[in-house]
Structure formats: structure tokens, C-alpha cells
Scaffold this active site. Structure first.
Site, short mmCIF file in Angstrom:
data_model
loop_
_atom_site.label_atom_id
_atom_site.label_comp_id
_atom_site.label_asym_id
_atom_site.label_seq_id
_atom_site.Cartn_x
_atom_site.Cartn_y
_atom_site.Cartn_z
CE1 TYR A 197 -1.27 -12.53 8.24
CE2 TYR A 197 0.11 -13.66 9.84
CZ TYR A 197 -0.67 -13.69 8.70
OH TYR A 197 -0.85 -14.87 8.04
CD GLU A 198 2.38 -12.49 15.90
OE1 GLU A 198 3.24 -13.33 15.63
OE2 GLU A 198 2.49 -11.67 16.84
CD GLU A 213 9.91 -13.34 20.93
OE1 GLU A 213 10.48 -14.36 21.35
OE2 GLU A 213 8.75 -13.03 21.26
CB VAL A 224 8.20 -10.53 4.56
CG1 VAL A 224 8.30 -9.92 3.16
CG2 VAL A 224 9.43 -11.37 4.87
N GLY A 230 5.58 -13.56 -0.72
CA GLY A 230 5.57 -14.52 -1.82
C GLY A 230 6.74 -14.39 -2.79
N GLY A 238 10.02 -14.81 -1.65
CA GLY A 238 11.16 -15.55 -1.13
C GLY A 238 11.94 -14.82 -0.03
N GLY A 293 10.99 -14.15 3.10
CA GLY A 293 10.86 -14.86 4.38
C GLY A 293 11.77 -16.07 4.44
CG ASN A 313 0.05 -17.75 10.32
OD1 ASN A 313 -0.35 -17.83 9.15
ND2 ASN A 313 1.00 -16.91 10.70
CE1 TYR A 370 8.17 -20.02 9.36
CE2 TYR A 370 6.33 -20.33 10.87
CZ TYR A 370 7.23 -19.50 10.23
OH TYR A 370 7.19 -18.15 10.47
#
Lengths: 167, 167
Positions: free
Chosen positions: B33-34, B91, B95, B101, B103, B105, B132, B139
């Protein structure tokens, strides 16, 4: 452990609880340099409890010249999931302003690099302020790479306790 | 430990050595994903040794739904010299893509916020990639603040061993 041959009275040693006043002085001086002194709420008692109590949260080494403290490094173990390997994170590195340019900072970093290799750590990491160009240049010359594109997020104070309360 | 009332089969538990295959899968999926999958050299054996051996370098919790792992969080203790207080550094938080979506996370972050308060930690911190935006918005909504103006520097590989060798 000599920054250069002309500094044979230089050494790096583990800090003890007796160094808390020195550590607090260095933390405060570093915060003043970083223009963040208003954020410092540390005191000797808290340092003693968290660094030299039953369950220390970080390690500290003191750089001495002619038996006088001239700088310090405070660090802890972090972890890379990509490497599945621990690392060393250097939280604070500071050398007394009157003792700059003599190799003490590089000696402290070198000490930590050696420790990282000895402990089978994959990385030595630390954060630098984007306006601190002398530090940035110094770190680049040692082979460090900036982790551009990442930003640390921080949850603290009421935001932390509020989120915790929803658990 | 429920992300919402409709997910009563959700729980967060400590990981054990038996979870290493799951942890490696989540680490790899997060790296994909990153767009950083090429950096992953972790394997199950290294994870077992560094996370569940004699001297663990980090802690892991697994999020389960209907007794199946759906996500994880890997974290360790860091330290603030300004506060003279430990913190928790997250670190990795991941999910499963098919379970987003719902909840999970937020439930993992809330779990860690509660742990931070219980352990008398001053902060919960983690890093986010600047592109991102969904994560950044999530956050910020939780009250996290970005540490703009700081860049992590990293010494690794040959640069690390070369500096260590000069000690």
C-alpha cells in the site's frame, strides 16, 4: 573513543542517576537552541525515575573532556518491520556551545553507530529541524539519508486522554 | 473492545509467536500500500526472534473479527526528553483492505491511546506518508498534530557500518 588525537582526555561513558542535573541542563540548552524551551517540563526527579528506575525508558551516554561533561546522547531501541530488526533511535544529541567544532558530536554519533552494529540493529535514526542547515549538512556528510515524504503525527494531552476514554 | 455495536465479535489481543505468518502478511500488505514492498526483507524467523525471543524489541496486537485476524498494530516505547516521560510509538497500523471503513483502525488506535495512558506515557506517535490524505484526515479528526518542520535522518547499510568502523 577520541574525537581526534589532540583530545586524548575525551571519553564517552554511560550516565548514572548522579548525572540527572547535567542531563537536564543539556536538554534545556538543546531546547533553547531549537527555540522550543517553552515545551520543557522535565525535571531531575522525573529524569531519575524514567531513566534510572526499575524500567528505564531510554539510555544516556555522557561525553567528557578533562573529566567535565561537554555533551550527551539519549537514545532508545526502535523497530523496523521491513527489516524485522531493531534499530537505535537517537532522541537527543547535544554538545556544549563552547565546545562545538572539535569533533565531539561526531564522536557521539560514531559511538552510537558502533553500538547499533554490536546490537545487530539495522538502522540509526534521529530527527532534525528543517531550518538547521549546519546539522543537516553534517549528517549528510556522514552518509545519513533524509526520510522525506513522511511526517510524524502526535497525539498528546487532552487529545490522547479523550481518545483513550472511548476505549 | 468493539469498534461499534454491530461488531460484537471484534476483539484485540496480544500477538504470540504463532502469529508470525499473519504479521508478515500484514507487514507486506502495508508495504505494498505504501509502494515500498521492495524494502521488505522481513521473514517469519526474523520476526519470531526479534518480537518473541528473550529480549523483544517491540509489541504486537492482533485485531480479530469472527476469530479471524483483520489487522494489527506494532509498537514500542519511545521517550520525550522535554517531558522526561516515555511514550508509545506506533510503527505499523494495518487493517485488511476488505475490512476497511468499519472502525477497526480507530479501535486499534484507541486501544493504544488507552495503553499509553495506563503506562503513564505522555504521547502516542506514528509516521504518515505525505500523499496518504485519507490517513492524514483520519488522524487529524482524532486530534493528532503533524510534527511539521522535522525530518527523520537514517543511517543504514554501508553508511552505518562505515561510521561504526571509525570508532
Amino acid at each position: 573513543m577520541q574525537p581526534s588525537s589532540e583530545h586524548s582526555d575525551f571519553k564517552i561513558r554511560q550516565a548514572t542517576e548522579l548525572d540527572c542535573a547535567t542531563i537536564l541542563r543539556f536538554i534545556t540548552q538543546l531546547a533553547e537552541y531549537e527555540k522550543l524551551a517553552h515545551e520543557v517540563v522535565a525535571d531531575e526527579k522525573k529524569l531519575a525515575a524514567t531513566l534510572f528506575g526499575d524500567n528505564p525508558s531510554a539510555e544516556v551516554v555522557i561525553a567528557e573532556y578533562d573529566t567535565k561533561p561537554v555533551g550527551f546522547a539519549l537514545y532508545f531501541t526502535n523497530y523496523s518491520t521491513f527489516l524485522a530488526q531493531p534499530g537505535i533511535y537517537l532522541e537527543d544529541l547535544f554538545v556544549d556551545i563552547t565546545m562545538r567544532g572539535k569533533g565531539f558530536g561526531k564522536a557521539l554519533l560514531t559511538h552510537l553507530a558502533k553500538l547499533a552494529v554490536e546490537r545487530n540493529c539495522g538502522r540509526l535514526e534521529w530527527s532534525v529541524l528543517d531550518w538547521n542547515q549546519p546539522a543537516i549538512d553534517f549528517y549528510r556528510a556522514l552518509g545519513a539519508e533524509p526520510m522525506d515524504g513522511w511526517t510524524v503525527n502526535r497525539l498528546t494531552g487532552a487529545a490522547l486522554t479523550n481518545l483513550a476514554a472511548t476505549a
